[in-house]
Write a protein that holds these residues in place. Structure first.
Motif, short mmCIF file in Angstrom:
data_model
loop_
_atom_site.label_atom_id
_atom_site.label_comp_id
_atom_site.label_asym_id
_atom_site.label_seq_id
_atom_site.Cartn_x
_atom_site.Cartn_y
_atom_site.Cartn_z
N VAL A 13 0.83 -1.21 0.00
CA VAL A 13 0.00 0.00 0.00
C VAL A 13 0.86 1.25 0.00
O VAL A 13 0.37 2.35 0.27
CB VAL A 13 -0.95 0.01 1.22
N GLU A 14 2.14 1.12 -0.33
CA GLU A 14 3.06 2.24 -0.34
C GLU A 14 3.57 2.49 -1.75
O GLU A 14 3.86 1.56 -2.50
CB GLU A 14 4.25 1.99 0.60
N GLY A 15 3.66 3.75 -2.12
CA GLY A 15 4.26 4.13 -3.39
C GLY A 15 5.75 4.35 -3.25
O GLY A 15 6.22 4.84 -2.21
N HIS A 16 6.52 4.01 -4.28
CA HIS A 16 7.97 4.21 -4.29
C HIS A 16 8.35 4.98 -5.55
O HIS A 16 7.98 4.59 -6.66
CB HIS A 16 8.69 2.86 -4.25
N ARG A 17 9.07 6.07 -5.36
CA ARG A 17 9.46 6.92 -6.48
C ARG A 17 10.38 6.16 -7.43
O ARG A 17 11.30 5.46 -7.00
CB ARG A 17 10.13 8.18 -5.98
N VAL A 18 10.13 6.32 -8.71
CA VAL A 18 10.93 5.68 -9.75
C VAL A 18 11.35 6.75 -10.76
O VAL A 18 10.52 7.57 -11.18
CB VAL A 18 10.13 4.57 -10.47
N LEU A 19 12.60 6.74 -11.14
CA LEU A 19 13.10 7.62 -12.19
C LEU A 19 13.21 6.82 -13.48
O LEU A 19 13.99 5.87 -13.57
CB LEU A 19 14.46 8.21 -11.81
N ALA A 249 -5.03 1.09 -3.13
CA ALA A 249 -4.14 0.05 -3.61
C ALA A 249 -4.90 -1.17 -4.10
O ALA A 249 -4.41 -1.92 -4.96
CB ALA A 249 -3.16 -0.35 -2.50
N ALA A 250 -6.09 -1.40 -3.57
CA ALA A 250 -6.93 -2.52 -4.00
C ALA A 250 -7.85 -2.14 -5.16
O ALA A 250 -8.61 -2.98 -5.64
CB ALA A 250 -7.76 -3.03 -2.82
N GLY A 251 -7.81 -0.88 -5.60
CA GLY A 251 -8.63 -0.45 -6.71
C GLY A 251 -10.08 -0.19 -6.35
O GLY A 251 -10.94 -0.19 -7.23
N LEU A 252 -10.36 0.06 -5.05
CA LEU A 252 -11.74 0.24 -4.60
C LEU A 252 -12.10 1.70 -4.33
O LEU A 252 -13.27 2.00 -4.12
CB LEU A 252 -11.97 -0.58 -3.32
N ILE A 278 -5.26 -12.64 4.03
CA ILE A 278 -4.12 -12.01 4.70
C ILE A 278 -3.46 -10.95 3.83
O ILE A 278 -2.98 -9.93 4.31
CB ILE A 278 -3.09 -13.08 5.12
N GLY A 279 -3.43 -11.16 2.52
CA GLY A 279 -2.74 -10.25 1.61
C GLY A 279 -1.46 -10.87 1.09
O GLY A 279 -1.01 -11.92 1.54
N GLY A 280 -0.88 -10.23 0.10
CA GLY A 280 0.36 -10.72 -0.50
C GLY A 280 0.16 -11.08 -1.95
O GLY A 280 -0.54 -10.39 -2.70
N GLY A 281 0.77 -12.16 -2.38
CA GLY A 281 0.78 -12.55 -3.78
C GLY A 281 2.20 -12.76 -4.23
O GLY A 281 3.16 -12.53 -3.50
N SER A 282 2.35 -13.20 -5.46
CA SER A 282 3.70 -13.51 -5.96
C SER A 282 4.45 -12.26 -6.39
O SER A 282 5.66 -12.17 -6.20
CB SER A 282 3.59 -14.48 -7.14
N THR A 283 3.77 -11.27 -6.97
CA THR A 283 4.47 -10.07 -7.46
C THR A 283 3.84 -8.78 -6.96
O THR A 283 4.52 -7.91 -6.40
CB THR A 283 4.47 -10.05 -9.00
N LEU A 285 1.69 -8.09 -4.49
CA LEU A 285 1.60 -7.92 -3.04
C LEU A 285 0.45 -6.98 -2.65
O LEU A 285 0.63 -5.94 -2.03
CB LEU A 285 2.91 -7.39 -2.46
N ARG A 286 -0.76 -7.38 -3.05
CA ARG A 286 -1.93 -6.57 -2.78
C ARG A 286 -2.43 -6.77 -1.35
O ARG A 286 -2.21 -7.82 -0.75
CB ARG A 286 -3.04 -6.90 -3.78
#
Length: 503
Positions: A13-19, A249-252, A278-283, A285-286
């Motif tokens: 649920v966190e955004g990370h800055r990308v250049l 983050a869940a699109g709701l 619980i949350g998570g996933g392979s890539t 991580l929702r």
């Protein structure tokens, strides 16, 4: 030529800055994405190329290298499409690099050049520093919750025209917020009878205590649980933002077009997978249901039908209020601070002690083993819900207190908890509990005897003490916790009775 454009990616649920860096140079024609992209991020090559050509722009027939920095953060999803396209147009001199300065881009590109909405726009925009953010038009309302100067565009060609000063910046309409008011929840006045259960819900709402209800089918367990969110106060500014980030983050969040100001209510089916719960996933991580319920109520109906492994996975977040999901390429922390309300039948046939049970002792034992003792110990309130009497159902009786009336008392009592530095009494631990809930001599002897006989664990004793403090807050009285307070808390905890799966 080299061009750089800021963007962001979502982890949990966190955004990370990308250049986003794009280099267009000599070499055989090709398109390479580096910087730890996932499969959907690598597929941006085909989406961006089709979108650029569909927008009547030129595609460079040279070597194109895209770097997503920092390289140690995994990039997931299609939200970097627009940033890659803009950096590519800048590197190929189809856009003046000066026009891109101070702008940040988020969005997925369609093959026809349209911009499509993405998940998690709220935490993504919040993670970007100074500058103006450009997002798809459908994400504009959500982006402006944290960046009022955000711009929304519908197509790639529309954006290019604005950057070239050929057309003014578009101003797509933004729908108004549709957040649910407090009176949208079911009203507690509709519940007939159940005075102890009604009081227990008030205590749970005040102190943030978890509730387990055991009773036969049709006794009113679900009806009671659905009315608990209506007893909770509105979320404060910080709580509304934290809850909205998870739902974004869940699109709701796009359904509401505004911050969620009311506590959420989630009720997953017992067939939900462990990752969905619980949350998570392979890539990607929702967030799961426990995170979507954070700040509100998680209702598990038919608790005995949930797999035992799923239920035991709840034990850690019930204490800490967070979920730590660890994968080979990423580690995320998801919020999970909710009130757990569970309902279950006393046995497989559902009758139990309230009628002629048809279950064998073996069936009852297997059914009870799904609920481990450590999980049951985390329920501060455990109730036996008796079926309503026929005379009460068909008689015309005066309704009980409404949710609004009870919520007024809950809000007033919660102020006392906030003065102690916590949002609810259940968060009190150790020295804080000793400071704010001191025991009288008789009360201390009562708890000590319960610990010595094994009817209470150390956790159970602390939680009983916290429930007693909540009872005092509702009565607006001070002083040490007495035996009367503790006996009331023990009664709500079900220590004086053995019911169904608790036996």
């Amino acid at each position: 030529m080299l061009a750089e454009v800021p963007s962001a990616t979502l982890l949990g649920v966190e955004g990370h800055r990308v250049l986003v860096e794009v280099h267009v140079g000599q070499g055989l024609p090709g398109f390479t994405v580096v910087g730890l992209p996932d499969a959907s991020c690598r597929e941006a090559r085909d989406r961006v190329r089709a979108a650029v050509l569909s927008s009547k722009l030129k595609w460079p027939d040279t070597r194109i290298t895209v770097n997503l920095a920092p390289t140690h953060v995994r990039k997931v999803g299609s939200g970097l499409d627009l940033a890659i396209a803009m950096a590519l147009l800048g590197a190929s001199k189809q856009l003046n690099p000066e026009a891109l300065k101070g702008l940040m881009f988020l969005g997925e590109l369609g093959l026809n050049g349209t911009l499509r909405p993405i998940l998690g726009i709220l935490p993504l925009v919040d993670s970007l520093s100074a500058g103006r953010v450009v997002v798809p038009a459908e994400n504009l309302a959500e982006a402006r919750l944290v960046r009022p100067d955000a711009r929304g565009v519908r197509t790639l060609s529309e954006l290019v025209s604005a950057l070239r000063a050929e057309e003014p910046w578009p101003d797509p309409p933004v729908r108004e917020s549709t957040s649910s008011p407090a009176d949208a929840y079911c009203d507690l006045a509709e519940v007939q009878g159940h005075p102890v259960a009604r009081r227990a819900l008030e205590v749970a709402a005040t102190g943030g205590h978890h509730v387990l209800m055991v009773g036969p089918p049709g006794s009113g367990k679900t009806m009671l649980a659905e009315r608990l969110p209506g007893l909770l106060a509105d979320l404060d500014a910080r709580g509304a933002m934290d809850v909205s980030r998870v739902h974004s983050a869940a699109g709701l969040l796009r359904v509401h077009n505004g911050l969620l100001t009311r506590p959420p209510f989630r009720s997953p089916h017992h067939t939900a997978s462990l990752v969905a719960l619980i949350g998570g996933g392979s890539t990607l991580l929702r967030p799961g249901e426990v995170s979507l319920a954070s700040g509100g109520v998680l209702f598990l109906d038919e608790l005995g039908e949930f797999p035992a492994a799923h239920l035991d996975a709840l034990r850690q977040p019930l204490e800490s209020g967070i979920i730590r999901v660890a994968r080979a390429n990423a580690n995320v922390t998801l919020p999970a601070r909710f009130i757990l309300v569970a309902a279950t039948n006393p046995c497989p046939c559902g009758v139990g002690q309230w009628g002629e049970c048809r279950c064998t002792p073996g069936q009852i034992a297997r059914y009870g083993r799904r609920l481990s003792s450590p999980l049951l110990d985390r329920f501060d309130i455990r109730l036996a819900i008796d079926p309503p009497e026929a005379a009460m159902v068909f008689a015309s009786q005066r309704k009980g207190e409404s949710s609004m009336e009870v919520r007024t008392r809950v809000e007033r009592a919660r102020i006392r908890a906030q003065e102690r530095g916590v949002s609810s009494n259940r968060e009190l631990r150790g020295e804080a509990l000793e400071k704010f809930a001191p025991l009288s001599d008789q009360g201390r002897r009562l708890l000590r005897s319960r610990l010595e006989t094994g009817s209470l664990s150390m956790r159970g004793a602390q939680r009983t003490r916290a429930v007693a403090l909540t009872l005092r807050d509702l009565e607006d009285t001070g002083g040490p916790i007495t035996t009367d307070d503790l006996e009331g808390a023990l009664l709500l905890r079900g220590e004086e009775q053995q019911i169904g799966v608790l036996a």
